[in-house]
Design an enzyme around this catalytic site. Sequence first.
Site, short mmCIF file in Angstrom:
data_model
loop_
_atom_site.label_atom_id
_atom_site.label_comp_id
_atom_site.label_asym_id
_atom_site.label_seq_id
_atom_site.Cartn_x
_atom_site.Cartn_y
_atom_site.Cartn_z
N LEU A 143 -98.90 -33.58 46.85
CA LEU A 143 -99.96 -33.40 47.85
C LEU A 143 -100.06 -31.97 48.40
O LEU A 143 -99.05 -31.35 48.68
CB LEU A 143 -99.65 -34.36 49.01
CG LEU A 143 -100.58 -34.36 50.22
CD1 LEU A 143 -101.93 -34.93 49.83
CD2 LEU A 143 -99.97 -35.17 51.35
N HIS A 190 -103.49 -41.82 46.44
CA HIS A 190 -102.79 -41.38 47.64
C HIS A 190 -102.46 -42.49 48.63
O HIS A 190 -101.35 -42.54 49.15
CB HIS A 190 -103.67 -40.33 48.33
CG HIS A 190 -103.08 -39.75 49.57
ND1 HIS A 190 -101.87 -39.08 49.56
CD2 HIS A 190 -103.52 -39.73 50.87
CE1 HIS A 190 -101.59 -38.67 50.80
NE2 HIS A 190 -102.55 -39.06 51.61
N ARG A 199 -112.61 -38.23 52.89
CA ARG A 199 -111.91 -38.02 51.63
C ARG A 199 -112.62 -38.64 50.41
O ARG A 199 -112.61 -38.05 49.33
CB ARG A 199 -110.49 -38.59 51.72
CG ARG A 199 -109.62 -37.71 52.60
CD ARG A 199 -108.23 -38.27 52.75
NE ARG A 199 -107.42 -37.36 53.56
CZ ARG A 199 -106.19 -37.64 54.00
NH1 ARG A 199 -105.64 -38.81 53.70
NH2 ARG A 199 -105.53 -36.76 54.71
N GLU A 250 -98.74 -48.63 56.23
CA GLU A 250 -99.57 -48.67 55.03
C GLU A 250 -99.53 -50.02 54.32
O GLU A 250 -100.50 -50.43 53.69
CB GLU A 250 -99.17 -47.56 54.04
CG GLU A 250 -100.15 -47.44 52.86
CD GLU A 250 -99.90 -46.24 51.96
OE1 GLU A 250 -99.13 -45.35 52.37
OE2 GLU A 250 -100.46 -46.20 50.86
N GLY A 266 -88.03 -51.66 55.88
CA GLY A 266 -88.62 -50.32 55.74
C GLY A 266 -88.34 -49.53 57.00
O GLY A 266 -88.50 -50.05 58.12
N ALA A 267 -87.88 -48.29 56.84
CA ALA A 267 -87.52 -47.49 58.01
C ALA A 267 -88.26 -46.16 58.00
O ALA A 267 -87.70 -45.11 58.27
CB ALA A 267 -86.01 -47.28 58.07
N GLY A 268 -89.53 -46.23 57.66
CA GLY A 268 -90.39 -45.07 57.87
C GLY A 268 -90.90 -45.13 59.31
O GLY A 268 -90.30 -45.79 60.16
N ALA A 270 -93.60 -46.56 60.72
CA ALA A 270 -94.04 -47.85 61.24
C ALA A 270 -92.82 -48.73 61.52
O ALA A 270 -92.71 -49.36 62.59
CB ALA A 270 -94.97 -48.54 60.24
N GLY A 271 -91.90 -48.77 60.58
CA GLY A 271 -90.72 -49.63 60.73
C GLY A 271 -89.86 -49.20 61.91
O GLY A 271 -89.47 -50.03 62.74
N THR A 273 -101.88 -30.50 51.69
CA THR A 273 -102.46 -31.12 52.88
C THR A 273 -103.95 -30.86 53.10
O THR A 273 -104.46 -29.80 52.77
CB THR A 273 -101.71 -30.64 54.15
OG1 THR A 273 -102.35 -31.21 55.30
CG2 THR A 273 -101.75 -29.13 54.29
N GLU A 274 -104.60 -31.85 53.71
CA GLU A 274 -105.97 -31.69 54.18
C GLU A 274 -106.04 -30.58 55.23
O GLU A 274 -107.08 -29.98 55.45
CB GLU A 274 -106.44 -33.02 54.78
CG GLU A 274 -107.87 -33.00 55.28
CD GLU A 274 -108.45 -34.42 55.39
OE1 GLU A 274 -108.19 -35.24 54.48
OE2 GLU A 274 -109.17 -34.69 56.35
N ARG A 310 -109.90 -44.38 54.51
CA ARG A 310 -109.18 -43.94 55.70
C ARG A 310 -109.46 -42.46 55.98
O ARG A 310 -109.59 -41.67 55.05
CB ARG A 310 -107.67 -44.13 55.48
CG ARG A 310 -106.81 -43.59 56.59
CD ARG A 310 -105.34 -43.84 56.35
NE ARG A 310 -104.78 -43.06 55.25
CZ ARG A 310 -104.44 -41.78 55.31
NH1 ARG A 310 -104.65 -41.10 56.42
NH2 ARG A 310 -103.92 -41.17 54.28
N HIS A 367 -106.78 -38.69 47.25
CA HIS A 367 -106.76 -37.50 48.10
C HIS A 367 -107.38 -36.34 47.32
O HIS A 367 -107.04 -36.14 46.16
CB HIS A 367 -105.31 -37.18 48.49
CG HIS A 367 -105.21 -36.19 49.61
ND1 HIS A 367 -105.50 -34.86 49.43
CD2 HIS A 367 -104.86 -36.35 50.92
CE1 HIS A 367 -105.34 -34.23 50.60
NE2 HIS A 367 -104.96 -35.12 51.51
N GLN A 425 -107.33 -44.92 48.14
CA GLN A 425 -107.83 -43.58 48.46
C GLN A 425 -107.31 -42.54 47.49
O GLN A 425 -106.10 -42.50 47.21
CB GLN A 425 -107.37 -43.20 49.87
CG GLN A 425 -107.82 -41.78 50.26
CD GLN A 425 -107.73 -41.57 51.76
OE1 GLN A 425 -106.68 -41.27 52.28
NE2 GLN A 425 -108.86 -41.74 52.44
N PHE A 434 -110.21 -32.05 61.15
CA PHE A 434 -109.84 -32.78 59.95
C PHE A 434 -111.08 -33.45 59.39
O PHE A 434 -112.10 -33.56 60.07
CB PHE A 434 -108.76 -33.83 60.29
CG PHE A 434 -107.45 -33.62 59.57
CD1 PHE A 434 -106.86 -32.38 59.54
CD2 PHE A 434 -106.82 -34.68 58.92
CE1 PHE A 434 -105.64 -32.19 58.88
CE2 PHE A 434 -105.61 -34.50 58.27
CZ PHE A 434 -105.02 -33.25 58.24
#
Lengths: 562, 327, 296
Positions: free
Chosen positions: A240, A338, A274, A362, A12-14, A16-17, A242-243, A373, A230, A228, A115
């Site tokens: 989505l 979400h 949320r 995630e 995974g290359a988001g 975190a990755g 956004t919040e 969250r 949203h 969750q 937020f």
Amino acid sequence: MTVFQHDVLVIGAGLAGMRAAIEAARNGADVALVTKLHPMRSHSGAAQGGINAALGEEDSWESHAFDTVKGSDYLADQDAVEIFAREAPGDIIELERMGTSFSRTEDGKIAQRPFGGAGFPRTCFIADITGQAILHVVYEQVLKLGITVYQEYFCTSLIVEDGEVRGVIAMPMITGDLAVMQGKAVIMATGGLGRVYAPTTNAIACTGDGMAISYMAGAPLQDMEFMQFHPTSLKDSGVLMTEGARGEGGYLLNSEGDRFMGKYAPNKFELASRDVVSRAEQTEINEGRGIDGCVLLDVRHLGEEKISERLWQIRELAIDLTNTDMVHEPVKVRPGAHYAMGGIKTDVDGAAPLPGLFAAGECANVSVHGSNRLGGNSLLDTIVFGRRAGVAAAAYVKQVASKSQISEAALAEDQNRIQQWMATKGSGGERPAVIRGEMGRMMREDLGIFRAREKLDSALAKIVELKGRFENVRLEDTGKVFNLDLLSIFELGGMLDVAHAMVAGALAREESRGAHTRLDFPERNDEKWLKHTVASRKEDGSPQLDYADVTMTKWEPEVRTY
Amino acid sequence: MDVRLKVKRQDGTQPDSSHYDEYTVEMPEGATMLDALLQVRDYEDGGLALRYSCRSSICGSCAMRVNGRARLACKTKASDMANGDEPILVEPLGNMPVIKDLVTDMEVHWDKVRRITPWLENSGPEPEREHIVMHETMVDVSNALSCIQCGACVSDCTVLEVDKHFIGPAAFAKAYRFVGDPRDDTTMDRLKALSSAKGGIWDCTRCNICVEVCPKDIRPMDRIMQLREQVVNAGVEGGIGARHGTAFAGSVRRTGRLDEVRLLPESVGMFNAPRLLKELPGAFRMMRAGKLPWKDTLPLFSKPIAGIAHVRRLFDNARSEKKEAKR
Amino acid sequence: MRYAFWPGCVSKGACPELYESMILTSAKLGIELEELYDGNCTGAGVISEHEPELADALNARNFAMAQKMGLDLINICSTCQGVQSLVQEKLDRDEEYRAKINAQLAEEGLEYKPGLVIKNFMWVLAEDLGLDKLKEQVVRPLTGLRCGPFYGCYILRPSRILGMEEHPERDDYLEQIIAAVGAEAVEYEGKDKCCGFPILTNNRKNSLTQTGTHIHEAKNQGADCLVTPCPLCHLNLDAQQPSAAEVIERELNVPIIHLPQLIGLALGIDPDKLRMNRHVIGTQAVIDKVLAAVEA
């Protein structure tokens, strides 16, 4: 047999990755990123609103930690939350130095917006493209460090030998030929599983692959029943909004034009956490004060200038997808599936109970989000725990002896699966889209915001039925190059497993906590249920549920109001 | 509504395999092109290959040509693309090889991104906390980096059609993001490289295609023009491209009009004999056709317009203001 | 119909045939032109590359002169149209900026007020005169003449700036006009692409490859000639055509006709008076075809 060898494989290359890969590389490991997309296509880029850190002089990491614990409805592990909140400011500053173009205050410092569920405006942002802007910068660092990227490689399974992780089997989309990717450590960072629901705010690629193959290989999944919803997703597409729209001052209105949140959260209104806002919306809708099954998100009073500068992306999306210009009229929104609070169980360094396996973002459950969250905490999760997993994996591989030989059996199993599916072309089996569609609708109806025994029983029966039908799934494309049909079958198999764990966890948890609301058990029950659900996959594919204690440090559970 | 699609199919490993398949799918009003194509893939033809992910114009996966123009499938309504009795034409992006059907090999583009040093360079001492930067500057940078690298502009760029070395609109927009960022301390190096590179900023024809097809309103061409402006302002050697601009402005300042006859030698360099020789036959042809009257070829005779004094004042105003700003 | 007429630099310089054919054709159509003799170059998008504000001031000067005459502004150059529309959008949108530019015009007694109508001759034909009216005036239908339309980038893009939301058919006018005068529009890939002229000095090979490729495609589709509303495109397509043919190693020899010349031919004006003889690529074949059609 193609074999690639590295010390650390990051799947995974988001955010975190890539953050994990950068840190592992900085710590001297030979790292490779393996992603079924291109890094820039990762779903981290869709995060809109922001990333939290207590930067302000009057703010404190303790306050951030407390808000997070309260938001989690006290299910988060407090030692992890303390690390999370304490390390946040340093990570934000580092992102800024890497080149992130955070929106600024008048004196040129990083600006922060309010937020949901937060006691202080501590969400840093780049207009409403925060995830994308950070994703760019982190990818730039991957390029700068020259980290190897295997893009459009789908991982079909985790290789475990002698109780230790040895790498993954992956299918390059461009050739279709399975490859053995050998690694002394594997960091899972595959993101969410939103696609078990239909609709969802998640990208089509968010199919929980990393959770599924880790679970299959023996790693337990934790707190999977907490999904969750949203509060502001578009009606049909689930896309989505956004919040940040509420953070900037947007209202939620019911069909009577009331700002109904006053009833449910008299202090925080639209900026309650949320789970609270989504429940309130669903209650309004269920009681007949909705409009086409939605409520209204109204930002007109913010004015065109602010909307075009800070909320331009969602304005454009609403125009493109619903013909609504938010400058002139409110947009219809409803709660949408979400974010998975649950995931691969890890410690505060990302290590899973399976030696050699790490997880972050995630797909992991550290756990800092508990049963709900807070907005702005997921991007932070990817950065803080991505980095920590990178450090830990680099240290781990130093203790692992030389690269061991991987037996061909590991590869053969997946090759057999593919061959069996290839043989189903023209058979009477069902297409994956049919099974996927039924799963998505069932999850929305039976494992939605409000849950109850009867529906959960029928969900469990349904998932077992769908798993049975999946045995007869039919593949149509038997080609090798870019075979998305085959990919979708791999994904669906994993999603059914993961959904099973979610349903089982929800059925067992007889209380209401955070995002898990049982109409038949409306109260939080700390005495019986202040504990993590730990699901392990049994031979027959069904989940074995066990429970683990929640780590408490400073904060005793209190009644939760906003 | 019924959506009729005519989709180009191709196996990249077999160049002769290209053909078109037609599909009709029943879709709700407001369905996007991506919705329609996924309906085809899920229920009509499991072999159809395309990229997709977010459905909300942010991941950049689903760019393709619809009715001959590059678009994001998830941002394009099928009903807007319908053209009478003809099916909607769906083809892969241009200017790059096809892997399968609508899936192209974007490496040609990523290679160019790598050419522009795509990361922030800052060798100075690190600030104690964040860099202190003007909000407006960050907004400008953020607008440029909100490019999702979908490749629509790369696909339809008219320069890339004839010159594969051209760095291309998206990579230039990315380059601008660093040049425009005060935290980067290699601006001069970047400008020099962008100006002198093979396929650099001066090769853009300003055809505006990239501005037209960009689904995120990045206006890549405008970024290229901003880069040109910065190259000139920074005094970086810009070659013929930059001299062309200077000569052009000089002509207008002199006469109020464009004087094509002097433009060419002044741009390529008065003493660039080999290049001027190349242009001679063309000039000759034009004279013979009566396009360049003899009298006009002697610059002494090109007469300024009556209001030339005012025009020159506009020049002087603009330039003194610029000097002022530099100070 | 009366307009303030901005002829552009090229029609007064390297393409005198455009200017002369425009004067004759307009007169015949009943379009009165009040020329802006004192107008200045729009900068063709080149000045704005290095000095955007200067380019805006130069254009505002032309706009204000037209407004002083109380007339809409007409041009005969896609590039002029593109630059003028872009500048106008900026000035009309931003009051503060407009005031800044106007302060510089004040000494000449000029002021630009938002909302000037600026139209290329092609738009005037389709929108103000009307294609039916044009058809009525055709005395020499160009039957059998196959024309490849060549728009020029700046009259098409950016489409929002060029009023395509209000006039969605502006990217089809050339075809409609070609049909209205009895000729046949040829479909080919390059009709809305770049002629290459802006990079002729900087990258001759790319520029000529672009020009040559478009002409070659049109020729392959059976075009007798190309028709363009842009004199800068004309310069590359016509004057550079022999060089372009060498670069792409193809025989071309396709005449490039200015839009007013095409209209003039259909209105019965003598081809010599339209200066059809002032082209690098000879236009005799086109003239012969037109005259033959009349005789037949």
